[in-house]
Design a protein around this motif. Structure first.
Motif, short mmCIF file in Angstrom:
data_model
loop_
_atom_site.label_atom_id
_atom_site.label_comp_id
_atom_site.label_asym_id
_atom_site.label_seq_id
_atom_site.Cartn_x
_atom_site.Cartn_y
_atom_site.Cartn_z
N GLY A 297 30.94 -2.68 -24.20
CA GLY A 297 32.02 -2.64 -25.42
C GLY A 297 32.77 -1.21 -25.22
N ALA A 298 32.71 -0.73 -23.93
CA ALA A 298 33.47 0.33 -23.68
C ALA A 298 34.50 0.16 -22.76
CB ALA A 298 32.75 1.54 -23.11
N PRO A 299 35.82 0.61 -22.95
CA PRO A 299 36.93 0.48 -22.21
C PRO A 299 36.80 1.01 -20.70
CG PRO A 299 37.48 1.98 -23.65
CD PRO A 299 36.18 1.51 -24.06
N LEU A 300 37.68 0.44 -19.76
CA LEU A 300 37.60 1.22 -18.47
C LEU A 300 39.02 1.54 -17.90
CD1 LEU A 300 35.73 1.72 -15.91
CD2 LEU A 300 36.42 -0.64 -14.99
N LYS A 301 39.29 2.79 -17.67
CA LYS A 301 40.43 3.07 -17.25
C LYS A 301 40.47 3.00 -15.67
CE LYS A 301 40.97 7.46 -18.87
NZ LYS A 301 41.55 8.78 -19.25
N TYR A 413 49.71 -1.13 -25.84
CA TYR A 413 49.52 -2.46 -25.24
C TYR A 413 50.03 -2.77 -23.80
CZ TYR A 413 49.76 -7.48 -24.82
OH TYR A 413 49.60 -8.76 -24.20
N GLU A 414 51.54 -2.34 -23.75
CA GLU A 414 52.39 -2.40 -22.50
C GLU A 414 51.41 -1.57 -21.42
OE1 GLU A 414 56.78 -2.75 -21.50
OE2 GLU A 414 56.02 -0.58 -21.96
N TRP A 415 50.98 -0.48 -21.69
CA TRP A 415 50.19 0.44 -20.83
C TRP A 415 48.81 -0.20 -20.12
CZ3 TRP A 415 45.68 2.74 -20.62
CH2 TRP A 415 45.33 3.83 -19.68
N ALA A 416 48.08 -0.51 -21.29
CA ALA A 416 46.83 -1.15 -20.94
C ALA A 416 46.86 -2.45 -20.18
CB ALA A 416 45.95 -1.08 -22.05
N VAL A 417 47.56 -3.26 -20.98
CA VAL A 417 47.48 -4.81 -20.55
C VAL A 417 48.52 -5.54 -19.58
CG1 VAL A 417 47.66 -7.22 -21.45
CG2 VAL A 417 46.46 -5.37 -22.79
N ARG A 418 49.97 -5.27 -20.09
CA ARG A 418 50.87 -5.65 -19.07
C ARG A 418 50.94 -4.91 -17.99
NH1 ARG A 418 54.52 -5.55 -23.83
NH2 ARG A 418 54.21 -7.60 -24.61
N ASP A 419 50.80 -3.44 -17.89
CA ASP A 419 50.91 -2.49 -16.75
C ASP A 419 49.57 -2.35 -15.98
OD1 ASP A 419 53.36 -2.12 -17.22
OD2 ASP A 419 53.09 -0.30 -18.14
N GLY A 420 48.34 -3.03 -16.39
CA GLY A 420 47.13 -3.14 -15.72
C GLY A 420 46.36 -1.83 -15.68
N ASN A 421 46.33 -0.84 -16.46
CA ASN A 421 45.88 0.58 -16.46
C ASN A 421 44.62 0.52 -17.20
OD1 ASN A 421 48.09 2.27 -15.23
ND2 ASN A 421 49.32 1.63 -17.00
N ALA A 422 44.15 -0.30 -17.91
CA ALA A 422 42.79 -0.37 -18.38
C ALA A 422 42.11 -1.87 -18.89
CB ALA A 422 42.87 0.39 -19.65
N LEU A 423 41.01 -2.07 -18.66
CA LEU A 423 40.29 -3.15 -19.23
C LEU A 423 39.57 -3.12 -20.63
CD1 LEU A 423 38.46 -4.54 -16.02
CD2 LEU A 423 40.49 -5.43 -16.92
N LEU A 424 39.94 -3.89 -21.52
CA LEU A 424 39.55 -3.77 -22.96
C LEU A 424 38.46 -4.69 -23.29
CD1 LEU A 424 43.19 -3.33 -24.30
CD2 LEU A 424 41.59 -1.52 -23.56
#
Length: 519
Positions: A297-301, A413-424
């Motif tokens: 349940g923890a995000p990953l940068k 959203y764009e930073w994390a998902v579209r640009d692939g900077n994090a897993l949620l």
């Protein structure tokens, strides 16, 4: 109203339960933690048996295979999920499960109370659906006279959980009460009743058995005040299919090597996963990382990039807007949360829905006049919020366009998902799902962007009718939730570990270790 807690239900169409794997059913139940599982749709003994077998600790309600063949069964909250309600017990809220719409006529004629002592009653009809005429563009509610009579006869509000209606359907039907006494037809078209006739409002919420496309789980929260929310998540977001990049074929190949759960995937070395047909090294690393994110349940940068750098030593302002649709004629609500001061500001057009300039002017002048040095943060704002604001500025306040374009704007959203900077960790990338997976508790349930838009469109059609006026406080709470949930997700990402996918997962890069459940 009592201080009773909401009841949480998980709806899975009976036909879908028949074909979903036990691991998928168990994973969905663990994720939603429901008080009971509803099985809408046609009678399906195998689907009912599958749920009873896999989820023996959670009550399963499939009215066509109801308790001892009863056509109507009443349930209330117990210590461990819903339990059958007997005799004159006061249950709040009450779930009344009936086999079909034909039973409604019997219920309206019962001499004893349907839901004694309940603050709210939820009527679950497994195959109930609204009839739509595509030619006349008119919708008709079946058994409307029976529903109106029942709603008028009980103490608290009534809501219908319509098994055959697609997930995402949520409409408040205003039904004439006198129809139940006059012998009128057993259906009412979706139209405004005569102004002097007594009416009752009955929300109808879809549970998904009649939806198109793939199977979905529907999370239904039934409040003691008669307000229900229903949010669907596709069934392929549970079990192994929840992992990024795992489709039906990859799921089968993973099962062939003994990986039937996400914990199994985490126990297998990346090097071993990479040898499976269609996976490869890069996908194997991402599977490991995503398995850990969902299980913990923890995000990953995944990069050193910042989602929204501070400006002038201040965090960004979290912004959300509400419109009357995806091609809006008005932005009728702006919500802004300031994390630095822990304050929230709302701008709403409550009086004249034809005036798109007034609320926009109040917002933009407040922003440029007092917070021009602050950055803005949104969720999917690059695709919607920001361009819509700019479009309306060009139309109503062209002299502010240049100053607006100078404001720093970021999209989490764009930073994390579209640009692939994090897993949620959310099973979807909707803001509410991600925020709740990270521990955010919303103030308001039962609304969505589509529902707020529909409520405002009704107000636009009848601005002088008090019955058409939205519940402003409720819609303001919903917008505030989105703003504060956005900041909650931002903080979780900012404080998350920065780690390459190559060293994620309990199996590491080269060998099996303890399972992810021990993290």
């Amino acid at each position: 109203m009592s201080g009773a807690s909401p009841v949480r239900l998980l709806s899975v169409p009976a036909a879908a339960a028949d074909r979903l794997s036990g691991a998928t059913l168990a994973d969905a139940t663990s994720y939603f933690d429901p008080d009971a599982v509803l099985l809408p749709g046609n009678r399906n003994a195998r689907g009912y048996a599958a749920v009873r077998t896999e989820l023996d600790a959670v009550p399963a309600i499939h009215p066509q295979l109801g308790r001892n063949g009863e056509r109507a069964s009443r349930y209330g909250p117990g210590q461990r999920g819903l339990r059958p309600a007997e005799g004159g017990e006061a249950e709040t809220p009450t779930l009344l499960a009936i086999q079909s719409g034909a039973v409604l006529a019997d219920l309206r004629g019962r001499p004893d109370p349907i839901a004694p002592g309940a603050d709210a009653t939820y009527l679950f009809v497994p195959e109930f659906s609204v009839e739509a005429d595509r030619t006349s563009l008119c919708a008709t509610l079946p058994f409307a006279d029976d529903v109106a009579a029942i709603a008028a006869s009980i103490d608290g509000p009534l809501a219908v959980l319509a098994g055959g209606q697609p997930a995402g359907y949520h409409h408040v039907w205003t039904l004439p009460i006198d129809a139940s006494a006059s012998g009128s037809p057993a259906s009412v078209p979706e139209a405004d009743p005569a102004p002097d006739s007594p009416t009752v409002d009955v929300p109808v919420v879809g549970l998904g058995a009649g939806g198109e496309g793939g199977a979905a789980f529907v999370d239904v929260v039934c409040g003691p005040d008669g307000v229900a929310s229903a949010d669907a998540i596709a069934a392929d977001r549970f079990g192994l299919r929840a992992l990024d990049g795992v489709g039906a074929a990859t799921e089968e190949r993973l099962a062939d090597v003994g990986c039937r759960t996400r914990a199994d995937v985490g126990d297998v070395a990346v090097a071993e996963l990479a040898t499976i047909e269609g996976i490869g090294r890069r996908t194997a690393e991402r599977l490991h990382a995503h398995a850990e994110v969902i299980e913990t349940g923890a995000p990953l940068k995944l990069t050193n990039e910042s989602p929204a750098p501070t400006r002038s030593g201040q965090p960004p302002l979290c912004l959300d807007i509400e419109t009357d649709g995806l091609s809006p004629t008005i932005i009728w609500q702006f919500g802004v949360y300031d994390p630095a001061a822990d304050t929230y500001r709302a701008f709403l057009e409550r009086t004249d829905p034809a005036d798109a300039a007034g609320v926009l002017g109040r917002f933009v002048e407040w922003l440029l006049g007092t917070h021009a040095d602050r950055a803005l943060l949104t969720w999917n704002g690059t695709r919607f919020d920001y361009p819509q604001i700019e479009r309306f500025l060009h139309r109503h306040y062209p002299h502010y366009v240049e100053a607006w374009t100078d404001v720093r704007r970021y999209d989490l959203y764009e930073w994390a998902v579209r640009d692939g900077n994090a897993l949620l960790p959310g099973r979807t990338n909707r803001l509410g799902d991600v925020a709740e997976a990270l521990g955010y508790e919303p103030r308001e349930r039962g609304l969505s962007g589509a529902r707020t838009a529909a409520a405002y469109r009704r107000f636009m059609r009848r601005p002088d009718d008090p019955a058409a006026e939205p519940d402003w406080a409720r819609h303001e709470r919903y917008c505030r939730d989105d703003c504060e949930a956005l900041w909650h997700v931002y903080e979780a990402i900012e404080s998350a570990d920065r780690r390459d996918t190559t060293d994620s997962g309990s199996g590491g890069a080269s060998g099996r270790q303890s399972g992810l459940t021990e993290f």
